[in-house]
Design a protein around this motif. Structure first.
Motif, PDB file in Angstrom:
ATOM      1  N   GLY A  35     -24.198 -10.491  -6.238  1.00  0.00           N
ATOM      2  CA  GLY A  35     -23.306 -10.848  -7.322  1.00  0.00           C
ATOM      3  C   GLY A  35     -23.623 -10.100  -8.599  1.00  0.00           C
ATOM      4  O   GLY A  35     -24.727  -9.560  -8.761  1.00  0.00           O
ATOM      5  N   TRP A  36     -22.647 -10.071  -9.469  1.00  0.00           N
ATOM      6  CA  TRP A  36     -22.840  -9.585 -10.832  1.00  0.00           C
ATOM      7  C   TRP A  36     -22.831 -10.797 -11.762  1.00  0.00           C
ATOM      8  O   TRP A  36     -21.927 -11.638 -11.695  1.00  0.00           O
ATOM      9  CB  TRP A  36     -21.751  -8.614 -11.239  1.00  0.00           C
ATOM     10  N   TYR A  37     -23.842 -10.853 -12.591  1.00  0.00           N
ATOM     11  CA  TYR A  37     -23.990 -11.912 -13.575  1.00  0.00           C
ATOM     12  C   TYR A  37     -23.895 -11.273 -14.968  1.00  0.00           C
ATOM     13  O   TYR A  37     -24.133 -10.082 -15.123  1.00  0.00           O
ATOM     14  CB  TYR A  37     -25.372 -12.581 -13.448  1.00  0.00           C
ATOM     15  N   ARG A  38     -23.603 -12.096 -15.954  1.00  0.00           N
ATOM     16  CA  ARG A  38     -23.631 -11.588 -17.315  1.00  0.00           C
ATOM     17  C   ARG A  38     -24.165 -12.660 -18.258  1.00  0.00           C
ATOM     18  O   ARG A  38     -24.042 -13.850 -17.990  1.00  0.00           O
ATOM     19  CB  ARG A  38     -22.250 -11.115 -17.775  1.00  0.00           C
ATOM     20  N   PRO A  87     -13.044  -8.241 -25.729  1.00  0.00           N
ATOM     21  CA  PRO A  87     -14.274  -8.460 -26.506  1.00  0.00           C
ATOM     22  C   PRO A  87     -15.149  -9.555 -25.903  1.00  0.00           C
ATOM     23  O   PRO A  87     -16.383  -9.460 -25.981  1.00  0.00           O
ATOM     24  CB  PRO A  87     -13.736  -8.855 -27.881  1.00  0.00           C
ATOM     25  N   GLU A  88     -14.550 -10.557 -25.293  1.00  0.00           N
ATOM     26  CA  GLU A  88     -15.342 -11.645 -24.710  1.00  0.00           C
ATOM     27  C   GLU A  88     -16.064 -11.239 -23.426  1.00  0.00           C
ATOM     28  O   GLU A  88     -16.871 -12.015 -22.897  1.00  0.00           O
ATOM     29  CB  GLU A  88     -14.476 -12.883 -24.447  1.00  0.00           C
ATOM     30  N   ASP A  89     -15.800 -10.040 -22.920  1.00  0.00           N
ATOM     31  CA  ASP A  89     -16.545  -9.530 -21.768  1.00  0.00           C
ATOM     32  C   ASP A  89     -17.876  -8.906 -22.182  1.00  0.00           C
ATOM     33  O   ASP A  89     -18.704  -8.568 -21.325  1.00  0.00           O
ATOM     34  CB  ASP A  89     -15.732  -8.468 -21.017  1.00  0.00           C
ATOM     35  N   ALA A  90     -18.077  -8.709 -23.476  1.00  0.00           N
ATOM     36  CA  ALA A  90     -19.311  -8.093 -23.942  1.00  0.00           C
ATOM     37  C   ALA A  90     -20.516  -8.958 -23.575  1.00  0.00           C
ATOM     38  O   ALA A  90     -20.532 -10.171 -23.837  1.00  0.00           O
ATOM     39  CB  ALA A  90     -19.252  -7.885 -25.445  1.00  0.00           C
ATOM     40  N   ALA A  91     -21.499  -8.334 -22.973  1.00  0.00           N
ATOM     41  CA  ALA A  91     -22.679  -9.062 -22.510  1.00  0.00           C
ATOM     42  C   ALA A  91     -23.626  -8.061 -21.865  1.00  0.00           C
ATOM     43  O   ALA A  91     -23.283  -6.882 -21.689  1.00  0.00           O
ATOM     44  CB  ALA A  91     -22.296 -10.129 -21.482  1.00  0.00           C
ATOM     45  N   VAL A  92     -24.800  -8.536 -21.506  1.00  0.00           N
ATOM     46  CA  VAL A  92     -25.681  -7.764 -20.631  1.00  0.00           C
ATOM     47  C   VAL A  92     -25.347  -8.177 -19.205  1.00  0.00           C
ATOM     48  O   VAL A  92     -25.315  -9.378 -18.903  1.00  0.00           O
ATOM     49  CB  VAL A  92     -27.160  -8.025 -20.939  1.00  0.00           C
ATOM     50  N   TYR A  93     -25.090  -7.202 -18.368  1.00  0.00           N
ATOM     51  CA  TYR A  93     -24.680  -7.452 -16.988  1.00  0.00           C
ATOM     52  C   TYR A  93     -25.854  -7.167 -16.055  1.00  0.00           C
ATOM     53  O   TYR A  93     -26.548  -6.155 -16.192  1.00  0.00           O
ATOM     54  CB  TYR A  93     -23.495  -6.582 -16.618  1.00  0.00           C
ATOM     55  N   TYR A  94     -26.048  -8.077 -15.110  1.00  0.00           N
ATOM     56  CA  TYR A  94     -27.127  -7.988 -14.138  1.00  0.00           C
ATOM     57  C   TYR A  94     -26.559  -8.152 -12.730  1.00  0.00           C
ATOM     58  O   TYR A  94     -25.555  -8.849 -12.534  1.00  0.00           O
ATOM     59  CB  TYR A  94     -28.143  -9.111 -14.343  1.00  0.00           C
ATOM     60  N   CYS A  95     -27.223  -7.574 -11.765  1.00  0.00           N
ATOM     61  CA  CYS A  95     -26.894  -7.886 -10.381  1.00  0.00           C
ATOM     62  C   CYS A  95     -28.072  -8.636  -9.765  1.00  0.00           C
ATOM     63  O   CYS A  95     -29.217  -8.517 -10.206  1.00  0.00           O
ATOM     64  CB  CYS A  95     -26.561  -6.645  -9.569  1.00  0.00           C
ATOM     65  N   ASN A  96     -27.769  -9.417  -8.767  1.00  0.00           N
ATOM     66  CA  ASN A  96     -28.805 -10.144  -8.050  1.00  0.00           C
ATOM     67  C   ASN A  96     -28.173 -10.786  -6.829  1.00  0.00           C
ATOM     68  O   ASN A  96     -26.955 -10.692  -6.619  1.00  0.00           O
ATOM     69  CB  ASN A  96     -29.448 -11.216  -8.933  1.00  0.00           C
ATOM     70  N   TRP A 106     -35.336 -10.225 -11.831  1.00  0.00           N
ATOM     71  CA  TRP A 106     -34.142  -9.662 -12.446  1.00  0.00           C
ATOM     72  C   TRP A 106     -34.443  -8.228 -12.918  1.00  0.00           C
ATOM     73  O   TRP A 106     -35.560  -7.916 -13.335  1.00  0.00           O
ATOM     74  CB  TRP A 106     -33.722 -10.508 -13.645  1.00  0.00           C
ATOM     75  N   GLY A 107     -33.417  -7.385 -12.874  1.00  0.00           N
ATOM     76  CA  GLY A 107     -33.552  -6.052 -13.446  1.00  0.00           C
ATOM     77  C   GLY A 107     -33.410  -6.110 -14.954  1.00  0.00           C
ATOM     78  O   GLY A 107     -33.328  -7.182 -15.551  1.00  0.00           O
ATOM     79  N   GLN A 108     -33.347  -4.937 -15.571  1.00  0.00           N
ATOM     80  CA  GLN A 108     -33.250  -4.884 -17.029  1.00  0.00           C
ATOM     81  C   GLN A 108     -31.817  -5.123 -17.524  1.00  0.00           C
ATOM     82  O   GLN A 108     -31.601  -5.375 -18.703  1.00  0.00           O
ATOM     83  CB  GLN A 108     -33.756  -3.526 -17.547  1.00  0.00           C
ATOM     84  N   GLY A 109     -30.871  -5.059 -16.619  1.00  0.00           N
ATOM     85  CA  GLY A 109     -29.484  -5.250 -17.007  1.00  0.00           C
ATOM     86  C   GLY A 109     -28.897  -4.013 -17.655  1.00  0.00           C
ATOM     87  O   GLY A 109     -29.598  -3.038 -17.960  1.00  0.00           O
TER      88      GLY A 109
END
Length: 116
Positions: A35-38, A87-96, A106-109
Motif C-alpha cells: 500500500g501507499w500511505y501518506r 493541495p490536500e494531497d500534500a504529504a509525505v508518502y510512504y509504501c509498506n 518504514w522508509g524515509q518517504g
C-alpha cells in the motif's frame, strides 16, 4: 532485512501529476499486499491505496478516480500514479505492506507538495 525506498515526489501545481516509486529489497512484494500511505503535518498516517499480490486494488474515497496503484513483482516495485492533484494531497508518502508487518521498518518517504 527488508528495506523500502520511496522516490518520485516533488512540487507540483494543483491539477498536476506525479508518479511515485517504491523499491523494496527482498521478496515481500510477491507474498504481501502493498500500500501507499501518506502523512500530512499534524495528521495521522493514512492508507490511501492498496494492491493485493494478485493485482486487485482499493482506494480511500478522497483519491478514487485520481490515483492509480500498480506493482511489478519482478522488479520489486510499487507505483502510485497521482493525477489531478489537490493541495490536500500534500504529504509525505510512504509504501509498506498491508497490514503493516512490525519487523519491516518504514522508509524515509517522499515529499509531495501541491501549490501554485
Amino acid at each position: 532485512q527488508v528495506q523500502l525506498v520511496e522516490s518520485g515526489g516533488g512540487l507540483v501545481q494543483p491539477g498536476g501529476s506525479l508518479r511515485l516509486f517504491c523499491a523494496a529489497s527482498g521478496s515481500i512484494f510477491r507474498i504481501n499486499d502493498m500500500g501507499w500511505y501518506r502523512q500530512a503535518p499534524g495528521k495521522e498516517r493514512e492508507l490511501v491505496a492498496r494492491i493485493t499480490s494478485g493485482g486487485s486494488t482499493g482506494y480511500v474515497d478522497s483519491v478514487k478516480g485520481r490515483f492509480t496503484i500498480s506493482r511489478d513483482n519482478a522488479k520489486n516495485t510499487v507505483y502510485l500514479q497521482m493525477n489531478s492533484l489537490k493541495p490536500e494531497d500534500a504529504a509525505v508518502y510512504y509504501c509498506n505492506t498491508v497490514p503493516i508487518i512490525q519487523t519491516i521498518s518504514w522508509g524515509q518517504g517522499t515529499q509531495v507538495t501541491v501549490s501554485s
